[in-house]
Design a protein around this motif. Structure first.
Motif, PDB file in Angstrom:
ATOM      1  N   ILE A 383       0.860  -1.176   0.000  1.00 31.57           N
ATOM      2  CA  ILE A 383       0.000   0.000   0.000  1.00 31.57           C
ATOM      3  C   ILE A 383       0.900   1.231   0.000  1.00 31.57           C
ATOM      4  CG2 ILE A 383      -0.143   0.186   2.522  1.00 31.57           C
ATOM      5  CD1 ILE A 383      -3.086   0.977   2.195  1.00 31.57           C
ATOM      6  N   GLU A 387      -1.960   6.451   0.777  1.00 29.03           N
ATOM      7  CA  GLU A 387      -3.203   5.805   1.209  1.00 29.03           C
ATOM      8  C   GLU A 387      -3.259   5.666   2.724  1.00 29.03           C
ATOM      9  OE1 GLU A 387      -4.849   2.633  -1.729  1.00 29.03           O
ATOM     10  OE2 GLU A 387      -2.659   2.515  -1.803  1.00 29.03           O
ATOM     11  N   ALA A 409      -8.005  -2.305   3.444  1.00 28.92           N
ATOM     12  CA  ALA A 409      -7.388  -1.833   2.202  1.00 28.92           C
ATOM     13  C   ALA A 409      -6.329  -2.809   1.711  1.00 28.92           C
ATOM     14  CB  ALA A 409      -6.783  -0.449   2.425  1.00 28.92           C
ATOM     15  N   LEU A 410      -5.518  -3.344   2.625  1.00 27.47           N
ATOM     16  CA  LEU A 410      -4.486  -4.301   2.246  1.00 27.47           C
ATOM     17  C   LEU A 410      -5.089  -5.605   1.733  1.00 27.47           C
ATOM     18  CD1 LEU A 410      -1.991  -3.719   5.201  1.00 27.47           C
ATOM     19  CD2 LEU A 410      -1.472  -3.386   2.782  1.00 27.47           C
ATOM     20  N   LYS A 413      -6.423  -5.098  -1.770  1.00 35.32           N
ATOM     21  CA  LYS A 413      -5.341  -5.081  -2.753  1.00 35.32           C
ATOM     22  C   LYS A 413      -4.808  -6.498  -2.993  1.00 35.32           C
ATOM     23  CE  LYS A 413      -3.691  -0.356  -2.282  1.00 35.32           C
ATOM     24  NZ  LYS A 413      -3.777  -0.080  -3.728  1.00 35.32           N
ATOM     25  N   VAL A 463      -5.424   5.765  -5.467  1.00 34.58           N
ATOM     26  CA  VAL A 463      -4.187   5.547  -4.723  1.00 34.58           C
ATOM     27  C   VAL A 463      -3.183   6.671  -4.937  1.00 34.58           C
ATOM     28  CG1 VAL A 463      -4.444   3.062  -4.824  1.00 34.58           C
ATOM     29  CG2 VAL A 463      -3.184   4.212  -6.637  1.00 34.58           C
TER      30      VAL A 463
END
Length: 477
Positions: A383, A387, A409-410, A413, A463
């Motif tokens: 990340i 972000e 979020a991780l 992704k 991002v």
């Protein structure tokens, strides 16, 4: 005898009172100004004067700024005599309740130095004209000009304000463009103190810049131009722009943000370089993307000459050039050779160590029960620092919510990366004929791939931020 003494005292005081009243009357009316003007007019008639011009542009065939013009203007706008002059302009300052006085066209301001009276006139052609008595010229001229230098530098230092210059071109009506810099206040608040950066690396960067500031004599002794070039490279959102702002704040340099897409040829690029001044930080962002573009107007040779050509010795000194890139893998090696790039700094994506620094700076949290879970997810996905900073700003009232948002979020992704890999593998298998003749056509599969990829990116969200804090960087020389 006593009465005579009293009468004399009364007479003296009456005379003094009359004199004081007369002076007060004259100063409160226009009579005193008329008398002063008459006196100066007589002096102007008796004495021979000499005139010295200070143009804004060095000569008629150049667009290079005359740096002394700005110093004189700064000095005159600070003099008390400007308040007594006619037709002085009033402007709002950069700070609240701040009023700035400025010369008007054809306005004349008088000044006194070492007992000698001089005057400055602001002509409409952007030229300041110094008028000095010939008998005073040899005695005060050099020291007076040095006095202007000193005072203007002190004023600029007290202000502590930086400017951001942006290049633009205008059409003069004859088909030729006129390249200039436009100026706005530089308000970016990033500094080395607020950056998430390894302490050793930060110390090396600051030491390198401090050494550069003290190296004028050394550069001149070895026959080099007093400048230095930096390359900042790494993915979007890793803090390259914020690093530039921190450099500007640390050095107290104005920033020249050079947009190559606004330049029509190599000559315009040279003219813009000549217009930059001392103590400047010249920035070209996303250089790799510009070089890959098919609509490039500036040639590679023009860019190389801009970086280290002989023109640099003709322009202002004490400057730093900064070039940013997402990747340097496909860049012509000629750009990266020593002499053109003095320092390279890589900006990677965020890792768990940097995340903890973010949590401490943004949330005031040094330890948290979710740290272990965050660290585990960091092993499987990446990340950007941008972000992370945005998530923590949005959830600054709840550290637990901020941690959970980073984990989410991780994980998103991670899943998006797995989907992309599966789709890429499918396209590769189809192109190799593994699925046979009756399988889905390549065109249709690619269309499906694009739709799934777009859907996945929407889940991940934007991002490309410009964070205040950046990831630790490794300096390569």
């Amino acid at each position: 005898m006593l009465s005579l003494l009293i009468t004399s005292i009364i007479y003296i005081f009456s005379g003094v009172s009359f004199y004081v009243i007369l002076r007060l009357f004259l100063y409160q009316t226009s009579l005193i100004h008329l008398l002063i003007k008459w006196k100066h007019s007589v002096e102007d008639t008796i004495y021979v004067h000499q005139f010295f011009k200070v143009p804004q542009i060095n000569n008629d065939n150049s667009t290079q700024q005359n740096q002394f013009y700005k110093k004189v203007l700064t000095y005159l706008n600070s003099t008390s005599s400007l308040e007594d002059s006619d037709f002085t302009n009033l402007f709002a300052g950069k700070k609240s309740n701040d009023i700035v006085l400025s010369l008007d066209d054809n306005q004349t301001v008088h000044d006194v130095f070492l007992g000698a009276r001089v005057s400055w006139t602001n002509e409409k052609k952007r030229t300041l004209v110094l008028r000095i008595k010939k008998k005073d010229k040899r005695r005060i001229l050099r020291s007076y000009l040095q006095h202007i230098h000193t005072i203007s530098d002190e004023i600029e230092q007290r202000r502590g304000e930086l400017n951001l210059f942006i290049n633009h071109s205008s059409n003069r009506g004859d088909g030729d463009g006129d390249v200039r810099w436009s100026c706005v206040p530089f308000t970016h608040q990033s500094s080395f103190e607020t950056m998430v950066m390894d302490s050793d690396v930060k110390a090396r960067v600051k030491s390198d810049l401090e050494s550069f500031l003290k190296s004028e004599e050394y550069y001149h002794r070895i026959g080099r131009v007093w400048k230095k070039n930096f390359l900042l490279y790494g993915p979007s959102g890793t803090g390259k722009s914020s690093f530039v702002a921190a450099m500007a704040r640390f050095l107290s340099y104005d920033v020249y943000d050079l947009n190559l897409s606004q330049i029509s040829n190599d000559s315009d690029l040279k003219m813009l370089l000549l217009q930059t001044k001392n103590k400047s930080l010249i920035v070209i962002e996303d250089l790799d993307l510009y070089l890959k573009s098919e609509s490039t107007a500036v040639s590679l040779s023009g860019l190389l000459n801009f970086m280290d050509g002989i023109l640099n010795s003709c322009s202002s000194e004490e400057k730093i050039m900064v070039f940013t890139m997402n990747s340097k893998d496909e860049i012509d090696p000629a750009i990266l050779r020593p002499g053109r790039i003095d320092v390279q700094i890589y900006f990677p994506l965020c890792d768990f160590k940097s995340f903890k620094l973010f949590a401490n700076n943004y949330l005031g949290v040094k330890e948290h029960k979710l740290f272990q879970q965050v660290e585990e997810v960091f092993h499987t996905a990446n990340i950007s620092p941008a972000e992370v900073s945005e998530i923590m700003i949005a959830n600054r009232g709840s550290p637990s919510r901020a941690m959970k948002s980073v984990i989410t979020a991780l994980q998103t992704k991670k899943n998006a990366g797995a989907d992309h890999r599966r789709l890429d593998d499918s396209v590769e298998l189809l192109q190799s004929g593994v699925f046979g003749k009756d399988s889905l056509p390549v065109k249709e599969l690619r269309k499906l791939y694009g739709l799934l990829k777009l859907k996945t990116l929407k889940k991940v969200g934007p991002v490309d931020y410009d964070p205040v804090l950046i990831e630790p960087a490794m300096i390569k020389r």
